[in-house]
Design a protein around this motif. Structure first.
Motif, mmCIF file in Angstrom:
data_model
loop_
_atom_site.group_PDB
_atom_site.id
_atom_site.type_symbol
_atom_site.label_atom_id
_atom_site.label_comp_id
_atom_site.label_asym_id
_atom_site.label_seq_id
_atom_site.Cartn_x
_atom_site.Cartn_y
_atom_site.Cartn_z
ATOM 1 N N ASN A 53 51.570 36.772 44.813
ATOM 2 C CA ASN A 53 52.274 35.980 45.804
ATOM 3 C C ASN A 53 51.289 35.245 46.716
ATOM 4 O OD1 ASN A 53 54.217 35.063 47.719
ATOM 5 N ND2 ASN A 53 53.684 36.801 48.997
ATOM 6 N N PHE A 91 52.024 33.324 49.452
ATOM 7 C CA PHE A 91 52.550 32.951 50.760
ATOM 8 C C PHE A 91 52.246 34.004 51.824
ATOM 9 C CE2 PHE A 91 55.473 31.103 47.549
ATOM 10 C CZ PHE A 91 55.134 29.771 47.737
ATOM 11 N N GLU A 118 57.532 39.655 42.888
ATOM 12 C CA GLU A 118 57.313 39.800 44.315
ATOM 13 C C GLU A 118 58.255 38.884 45.094
ATOM 14 O OE1 GLU A 118 53.112 39.107 44.734
ATOM 15 O OE2 GLU A 118 52.796 40.248 42.897
ATOM 16 N N VAL A 127 58.459 31.162 56.128
ATOM 17 C CA VAL A 127 58.229 32.501 55.581
ATOM 18 C C VAL A 127 58.163 33.500 56.734
ATOM 19 C CG1 VAL A 127 56.618 33.982 54.328
ATOM 20 C CG2 VAL A 127 57.035 31.649 53.540
ATOM 21 N N THR A 171 66.127 35.896 50.733
ATOM 22 C CA THR A 171 65.044 36.414 49.904
ATOM 23 C C THR A 171 64.988 35.673 48.575
ATOM 24 O OG1 THR A 171 65.265 38.599 50.929
ATOM 25 C CG2 THR A 171 64.071 38.482 48.851
ATOM 26 N N TYR A 172 63.780 35.253 48.216
ATOM 27 C CA TYR A 172 63.544 34.530 46.973
ATOM 28 C C TYR A 172 62.406 35.202 46.207
ATOM 29 C CZ TYR A 172 66.091 30.611 49.152
ATOM 30 O OH TYR A 172 67.034 29.825 49.761
ATOM 31 N N LYS A 173 62.449 35.086 44.905
ATOM 32 C CA LYS A 173 61.273 35.425 44.120
ATOM 33 C C LYS A 173 60.184 34.407 44.440
ATOM 34 C CE LYS A 173 59.839 36.450 39.372
ATOM 35 N NZ LYS A 173 60.284 36.544 37.964
ATOM 36 N N HIS A 174 58.954 34.859 44.608
ATOM 37 C CA HIS A 174 57.919 33.952 45.111
ATOM 38 C C HIS A 174 57.688 32.763 44.179
ATOM 39 C CE1 HIS A 174 55.289 36.125 42.295
ATOM 40 N NE2 HIS A 174 54.456 35.118 42.401
ATOM 41 N N THR A 175 57.940 32.930 42.883
ATOM 42 C CA THR A 175 57.740 31.817 41.955
ATOM 43 C C THR A 175 58.820 30.752 42.082
ATOM 44 O OG1 THR A 175 58.870 33.129 40.261
ATOM 45 C CG2 THR A 175 56.461 33.178 40.265
ATOM 46 N N VAL A 228 56.681 38.872 53.656
ATOM 47 C CA VAL A 228 56.258 38.985 52.267
ATOM 48 C C VAL A 228 56.559 40.418 51.861
ATOM 49 C CG1 VAL A 228 54.314 38.904 50.677
ATOM 50 C CG2 VAL A 228 54.491 37.231 52.521
ATOM 51 N N VAL A 245 59.860 37.084 48.693
ATOM 52 C CA VAL A 245 59.521 36.481 49.976
ATOM 53 C C VAL A 245 60.813 36.242 50.732
ATOM 54 C CG1 VAL A 245 58.540 34.453 51.114
ATOM 55 C CG2 VAL A 245 57.458 35.356 49.055
#
Length: 346
Positions: free
Chosen positions: A174, A176, A215, A195, A253-257, A198, A217
């Protein structure tokens, strides 16, 4: 041994959590928090994520008071306490047992005076420490005046306590950190978000009823932060998670990708400067044009003009700022977003 260098986010959180905890000695508590962050980083990168748990993870990440668990971590089923000290004599077997005789394992972390670096010296089983103390008492007598025994096994041997499926070198990907401005990847109409957290990969994060592989975020949107009781732009990014938790500000919440850095990161209310000026004046973003093709897509007002009109209490909620400036006849100026830089006020 491993060297851990805390960044600004780590240092701010370690200190603010100590303040919230109401510690009698802020320095001791802050340094103890940094020691836990050091060992947490080691676990994240070198131990299977499903086989360890940090008891104080959420408390430190959100700067909340701890629940006073009897130990700091649980790794492969062992209870682990992290001891952090500048004085290496604190890592003598008898001294370690005097302070913490009940946990299964003690991890030893040494720190520099200015707390800019910490070294994970090693670890030892409590039962082994007890055996060493008994042996010293029975056979050794007093240790040589200039040579004291310090107990420590190498950090990488901690892996041997787990199953043979344990693997090393799984550094999180990740990119961020709190305070970064991001948007949903591949969506040209996505709003800019901030953000806030994390989320460590050992957390089972569920999105829309499904466990997310990867991961996570957590972000907040500026308009929701603007509805809070204070000017969140004057809060250090390390404390945004604490602020959102205290004020019940919703996080997403999001997947970091699935996130990317925002090309135009500015939103109304941001503090900015034009860095190519020799002595740039502080300004506040008034409006962000929706048409991304406009070369001058950011409209700002200078803080010195706000102070002249409104006095020292210049903060105006971003949703009201444009109308208040129009009523007061405060002149605005337009620039391209690539001509401006953030000027944090925390």
């Amino acid at each position: 041994m491993y060297l851990y260098t805390p960044d600004e986010i780590d240092r701010e959180r370690a200190h603010h959590q100590a303040v919230i905890q109401g510690a009698d000695n802020l320095d001791v508590k802050r340094i103890g928090n940094l020691g836990e962050l050091a060992f947490e980083q080691f676990c994240r990168e070198y131990l299977p994520v499903e086989m360890w748990e940090w008891e104080n993870e959420e408390a430190i990440r959100r700067c909340n008071a701890e629940s006073f668990s009897g130990h700091d971590f649980e790794v492969f089923g062992y209870e682990i306490d992290v001891k952090t000290s500048r004085d290496v004599s604190a890592f003598r077997p008898a001294n370690l047992l005097e302070n913490d005789p009940d946990d299964d394992i003690i991890v030893m972390v040494w720190h520099r005076d200015n707390e800019d670096a910490l070294i994970l010296l090693g670890w030892e089983r409590t039962e082994t420490l007890k055996s060493k103390v008994r042996t010293q008492d029975a056979y050794s007598g007093e240790e040589p005046e200039k040579l004291a025994h310090l107990a420590a096994r190498p950090m990488n041997e901690l892996q041997d306590l787990g199953p043979n499926t344990a693997h090393m070198n799984q550094k999180p990907q990740n990119p961020f950190k709190p305070g970064d401005r991001v948007r949903k990847a591949g969506d040209d109409d996505a709003s800019v978000a901030v953000v806030v957290e994390v989320v460590p990969p050992e957390k089972d994060v569920s999105l829309y009823g499904q466990t997310m592989d990867g991961e996570a975020v957590s972000v907040a949107f500026p308009n929701m932060l603007d509805d809070g009781p204070g000017n969140w732009r004057e809060i250090h990014p390390a404390k945004l998670a604490s602020y959102c938790d205290d004020q019940d500000i919703q996080l997403y919440t999001y997947k970091h990708t699935n996130l990317e850095y925002a090309e135009n990161p500015f939103t109304p209310g941001d503090y900015v400067i034009k860095p190519d000026y020799e002595d740039p004046d502080l300004a506040v973003v008034l409006e962000v044009a929706e048409d991304g093709d406009d070369d001058r897509d950011i409209t700002i007002v200078f803080c010195k003009h706000l102070e002249k009109e409104f006095g020292e209490q210049t903060y105006v909620p971003p949703a009201e700022l444009e109308s208040r400036c129009d009523e007061a006849g405060i002149k605005s100026y337009s620039y391209g977003h690539d001509e401006l830089s953030f000027k944090p006020q925390y």
